[in-house]
Each structure stands twice: as C-alpha cells, then as structure tokens.
Design an enzyme around this catalytic site. Structure first.
Site, mmCIF file in Angstrom:
data_model
loop_
_atom_site.group_PDB
_atom_site.id
_atom_site.type_symbol
_atom_site.label_atom_id
_atom_site.label_comp_id
_atom_site.label_asym_id
_atom_site.label_seq_id
_atom_site.Cartn_x
_atom_site.Cartn_y
_atom_site.Cartn_z
ATOM 1 C CB SER A 158 -25.670 45.305 -6.051
ATOM 2 O OG SER A 158 -26.765 44.959 -6.471
ATOM 3 N NE ARG A 227 -30.088 34.843 -1.372
ATOM 4 C CZ ARG A 227 -29.207 35.894 -1.342
ATOM 5 N NH1 ARG A 227 -29.613 37.031 -1.920
ATOM 6 N NH2 ARG A 227 -27.863 35.884 -0.827
ATOM 7 C CG ASP A 313 -23.832 42.178 -13.300
ATOM 8 O OD1 ASP A 313 -24.883 41.708 -13.299
ATOM 9 O OD2 ASP A 313 -23.566 43.517 -12.793
ATOM 10 C CG HIS A 346 -24.732 41.507 -9.921
ATOM 11 N ND1 HIS A 346 -24.636 42.881 -10.139
ATOM 12 C CD2 HIS A 346 -25.392 41.625 -8.607
ATOM 13 C CE1 HIS A 346 -25.171 43.776 -9.093
ATOM 14 N NE2 HIS A 346 -25.417 42.983 -8.230
ATOM 15 C CG ASP A 347 -22.834 36.674 -6.314
ATOM 16 O OD1 ASP A 347 -23.073 37.824 -5.731
ATOM 17 O OD2 ASP A 347 -23.191 35.342 -6.258
#
Length: 398
Positions: A158, A227, A313, A346-347
């Site tokens: 990232s 967040r 992602d 994405h994680d």
C-alpha cells in the site's frame, strides 16, 4: 526520547532515533516548506554484515509504524510478524531489516504533533505538506546517518509499496531489488475521492479546531468516521459477507460493530492531523512527478522489481499493478508480476501470508542470489500471545 504532543505515542524498548535535519542541514520539501529539525524513529532486526550489504528496508502503510515484527518473546507482535524473523521470508539470520516511521507520522518521527522549534508548540496544520518522495528522502538521510550506502531491497505494501517504487526511481543504483505490493504507480481518482471524504470527516468535527486540539480530546468522532470509511475500502464484498454476513450483536449488525471497533482503536494510536497529512500524500503520489512522462520515470530503475496485486482489491485494483508492470517491462526493467487470489480485498497484503510467502521468497532468493533451498523452520514461533495475535489479524490495521 522523542518529544511529541500526541498522547498515543508508544515508546518501545527497541525503538531507536536519529536526527536527520538541523538548522545547518535543513530538509526542503517537494511541495515547499522547510524543516530544520527532524527526528526519525526506527527499529532494526538481524545483524548488519561487515560489508553493510545485507540491508532490507521495510516501508509501512498508512497507519503502520516502525514495528513490523517482535524482537523478543515478550515483545508485542508486529504488523508483518509472519514475514520477518529467523528463517522467515525476510530472514533476519541473513538480512539486516530496518523499518522507519514515515515523515509526517505520529509514532516517533517528526510530524504535525511534534514541537515547532520556532514556537515550542505543536506544528498542527502549520506542518508543511508531505509527499511519498519526502518520506523516501527522509529514509535516505537516515541511512546516510547510519553509514549504510546500499540496500539489498526495499519492500512494502500500500503506502509502503509506493515508497518502494519511489526508492527504485529516485535512487537508481542504490538498491538491488524492490517489491511493490498492493500499490499503484499513481493515485487514481476513485482512491482520491475516498480520501477526500475521510479528510472531510475529520475536519468537520468541531473538536478538530483547525488542527489545534492538542491537550484536549481532539476530533475523535471525525477520525473514527474517517477510519470506518477507510476500512470499507480495505475489504471486499466477499470478505464482508464471510466475516460478518447479516449477523446482529448488541442491536447492531456485526459489520457496524466492526467499524465502531476500528474507530475506537484508531483514536487511541493515531494522530488525526497525521492522518490528514498522510492521506494527502497518498493522493499526491504520482511516480511521474518531476519527469516528462510515466515511462521516463520508470525507465530510471535499474533494480529488479516484483509487483504484487490482490485480486479483490477495490482501493488499488489489480489492473493498476498490471499497468505498472507492463510499463516497467516496456521500459526494459526486469519485472515480475503476481496477483494473489484473495477474498480479503486490499487488506490481503496484511492477511494472506500463506499466499505472499512463496511469491516473495522465490523473488528474494532469485534477485538477491540466494540458494532456493532455505532452512526449513517453523514460520510462526508459539508464544503466549500468538493465539491473540492470530485472532487480531482478522481485523487488520493498515
């Protein structure tokens, strides 16, 4: 010890510090502005070789820090724990691993919560705008201070992947290899849009007070909302369905509980102003900045490059990694591309270690001229905290 106005700063016994800027050696930033006092916080793993040629720099993501792995059995687990250590992918029996908190961060490196030498008060929004290139230039100064004049490899996911790519372009000849995971060559409009909403969530909280909130509670609700949005972009529809479904607990959908938890967690460990600055750095990222074209920038690279994408992602979709790899190859750069088939969005770069490990290990052994056969060790040493760590990876932090 680092002086900061951020109450969530976490001192660790293995944290080290280095001053990389002073009034006699100021640091000019890409977007303008100058810093005359910069402290960088960093951690190291393994042993530096006599020739100082076994160094790997690990770059962290948005809300990461300089602690990617534990140092001792009693130490806190790190965000890349399964990849760093003796016998692991980044083998600390072989490599000297360095990870530094980025410029503009809040865990030991100079950022908005640091005291402005001119006033003694926190910089707040008077801190100059930071770019990925500035982060890399600060890391280069750190290495200069440490007497390290070459890197075997730079690796990150990232925002860390952006740094790895910037390293390869800005300092050709300085590194042998770069691994860019779940990162693009430039920020696309959709990612910029997500970040815009996140910044607005923070800045519309009355407690933000134009960034002058140190000594008070700060924009906790705004940062928590930002967040929550970010965590949505780090997931995929499939991962959310699998982990949360439509289950209800305590009167809320489980996904709502998850987002609430992430909001509570971030306000304890991350400064809201740093969040604003680093999101903006992500938006500004364009590896072609300062060059005539995307191709010209990438053609500067003389390191071997591995690009890794995550199939699900939605923040930096795999077609962006494919475009980056294709452009690198057209420029004659030795490039490999791998897309891991993961449902975690994405994680995935913080969760799917079983998929990343063989890809990274094969590339490292090839690019850094090591035998393919490496000692077989247990990749995850059992500790009393190991079970808790494995559970925590279900709610990763980027």
């Amino acid at each position: 010890m680092v002086v900061t106005f951020f109450p969530g700063f976490k001192w660790r016994s293995q944290l080290k510090q280095a001053q990389i800027a002073s009034p006699e050696n100021p640091f000019e930033l890409v977007q303008g502005g100058c810093l005359t006092d910069i402290t960088v916080a960093y951690e190291t793993y393994g042993t530096l070789s006599d020739d100082r040629d076994n160094v790997i720099l690990v770059a962290h993501a948005l809300t990461g820090d300089s602690h990617p792995a534990s140092h001792e059995h009693y130490d806190e687990q790190g965000w890349w724990e399964p990849l760093i250590g003796p016998g692991r992918t980044l083998d600390t029996d072989r490599f000297y691993v360095i990870c530094a908190n980025v410029l503009g961060g809040c865990q030991g490196t100079t950022g908005p919560a640091s005291p402005d030498p001119a006033t003694g008060r926190p910089y707040g929004m008077q801190f100059p705008e930071v770019t990925i290139k500035d982060m890399v230039r600060a890391q280069k100064r750190l290495l200069d201070v440490l007497g390290i004049h070459h890197l075997a490899m730079v690796v990150g996911g990232s925002m860390g992947g952006m740094q790895a790519l910037e390293w390869a372009v800005s300092y050709p000849g300085f590194i042998d290899a770069a691994i860019v995971i779940a990162a693009p060559g430039y920020a696309a409009p959709q990612a910029i849009a997500y970040n815009r909403v996140g910044r607005q969530a923070v800045m519309l909280d009355p407690a933000w007070n134009n960034g002058d909130y140190y000594g008070g509670r700060g924009p906790e609700k705004g940062l928590a909302a930002a967040r929550a949005l970010g965590m949505i972009t780090y997931q995929s529809e499939l991962s959310m369905a699998y982990k949360f479904g439509r289950r209800i607990r305590s009167g809320q959908f489980e996904i709502e509980n998850y987002l609430d938890y992430q909001g509570i967690s971030i306000v304890k460990r991350f400064d809201a102003n740093s969040y604003l600055y680093l999101l903006r750095a992500l938006d500004l990222f364009d590896i072609s900045a300062g060059y005539s074209s995307y191709e010209e920038a990438l053609s500067r690279i003389d390191a071997r490059v591995l690009i890794v994408g995550v199939s699900s992602d939605i923040l930096y979709p795999p077609h962006q990694q494919e475009e980056l790899a294709e452009t690198l190859r057209r420029a004659g750069i030795r490039t490999e591309l791998a897309i891991i088939n993961s449902p975690h969005g994405h994680d995935g770069f913080l969760i799917d270690f079983q998929l990343l490990r063989p890809i990274l290990t094969k590339f490292i052994n090839s690019a850094l001229q090591a035998p393919v056969a490496v000692p077989i060790r247990q990749w995850f040493r059992f500790r009393p905290s190991s079970l808790a760590y494995l559970g925590a990876r279900l709610i990763p932090e980027i």
